[in-house]
Enzyme design. Structure first.
Site, PDB file in Angstrom:
ATOM      1  N   ASP A  16       0.294  -0.706  -0.077  1.00 30.30           N
ATOM      2  CA  ASP A  16      -0.511   0.328  -0.354  1.00 30.30           C
ATOM      3  C   ASP A  16       1.295   1.372  -0.220  1.00 30.30           C
ATOM      4  OD1 ASP A  16      -2.254   1.988   0.245  1.00 30.30           O
ATOM      5  OD2 ASP A  16      -2.534   1.544   2.245  1.00 30.30           O
ATOM      6  N   ASP A  18      -0.134   5.030   1.153  1.00 33.81           N
ATOM      7  CA  ASP A  18      -0.641   5.857   2.347  1.00 33.81           C
ATOM      8  C   ASP A  18      -0.436   5.000   3.192  1.00 33.81           C
ATOM      9  OD1 ASP A  18      -1.854   8.463   0.917  1.00 33.81           O
ATOM     10  OD2 ASP A  18      -1.893   7.062  -0.233  1.00 33.81           O
ATOM     11  N   ASP A 191      -2.405  -0.950   5.864  1.00 34.52           N
ATOM     12  CA  ASP A 191      -2.770   0.059   6.830  1.00 34.52           C
ATOM     13  C   ASP A 191      -3.865  -0.166   7.427  1.00 34.52           C
ATOM     14  OD1 ASP A 191      -2.585   2.018   5.312  1.00 34.52           O
ATOM     15  OD2 ASP A 191      -2.724   3.597   6.993  1.00 34.52           O
TER      16      ASP A 191
END
Length: 245
Positions: A16, A18, A191
């Site tokens: 990922d 961000d 996240d």
């Protein structure tokens, strides 16, 4: 949880952006990778024979700008938009029925002075600066997408309408059928709740899934924060010290 040692020649990495490669910023356009992270990612790409992809909810053009000039495979718009490491782009048409719903969400954002992103494959409402609007954003997205070929995704201070066919997990499954990913063990790192599709996909393939932060997850491993993950990433391919053979 201590993250495992991995054989870079046998692994495929799906990361990922961000909250994983770049710290979360108050606005998406302000997020950026640190110089050390960019260097670690570049070394990982070389050491793994190019078996690295950045898989993000960002629109593909935006994601490309964030990672350039690195030659790395990209999956934007939660997997609907694809770009090979240094090659072509796969188009990502939305169903025609979706345009009215996205126009409605854009009008809602303007009415409430919310930051929003209109993407090739959807629209995201950001309420990090307006946490009081979280419930309203979630409800508006859920209402707008009914019966128009879109689905809702809700993450950290974001409510998003995306193409129903888009999925980070589907993107990873597709990439794992192609070189240089095919035949390797997948590793997914993220996240947010929007990364759970990716986690479930790689776990089903016998791979490793690493969740950054707290919250329920299908991941096999967890680290407390982005700093712990970036330290692990940097340790996979330590930079050469000047003057050493």
């Amino acid at each position: 949880t201590r993250l495992p040692d991995v054989d870079l020649r046998k692994m495929a990495f799906f990361l990922d952006f961000d909250g994983t490669l770049a710290p979360i910023a108050s606005r998406p356009d302000l997020a950026s990778m640190a110089r050390e992270t960019r260097g670690a990612l570049e070394r990982l790409i070389r050491a793994s024979g190019g078996a690295v992809a950045v898989v993000s909810g960002r629109a593909l053009d935006d994601l490309h700008k964030k990672v350039m000039p690195l030659c790395v495979a990209l999956a934007g718009s939660h997997g609907l938009e694809r770009k090979s490491a240094c090659g072509g782009v796969r188009p990502s048409p939305l169903p025609s029925s979706a345009a009215q719903a996205l126009d409605r969400l854009e009008a809602f954002a303007r009415q409430h002075s919310l930051f929003y992103e209109r993407k090739p494959a959807g629209l995201a409402l950001h309420y990090r600066d307006r946490p009081d609007m979280g419930a309203a954003c979630t409800a508006e997205v859920e209402s707008a997408i009914a019966h128009v070929g879109l689905r809702a995704l809700h993450g950290h201070m974001i409510a998003e309408a995306v193409a129903a066919s888009s999925s980070k997990g589907a993107a990873i499954r597709d990439l794992m059928s192609e070189p240089p990913f095919a035949g390797r063990t997948p590793v997914a790192v993220g996240d947010d709740t929007t990364d759970e599709d990716a986690f479930r996909a790689v776990v089903a393939m016998g791979g490793l899934a690493i969740k950054i932060g707290d919250g329920p997850t299908a991941a096999t491993h967890r680290v407390p924060d982005i700093a712990d993950f970036l330290a692990w990433l940097a340790g996979l391919t330590p930079p050469m010290r000047a003057g050493l053979a």
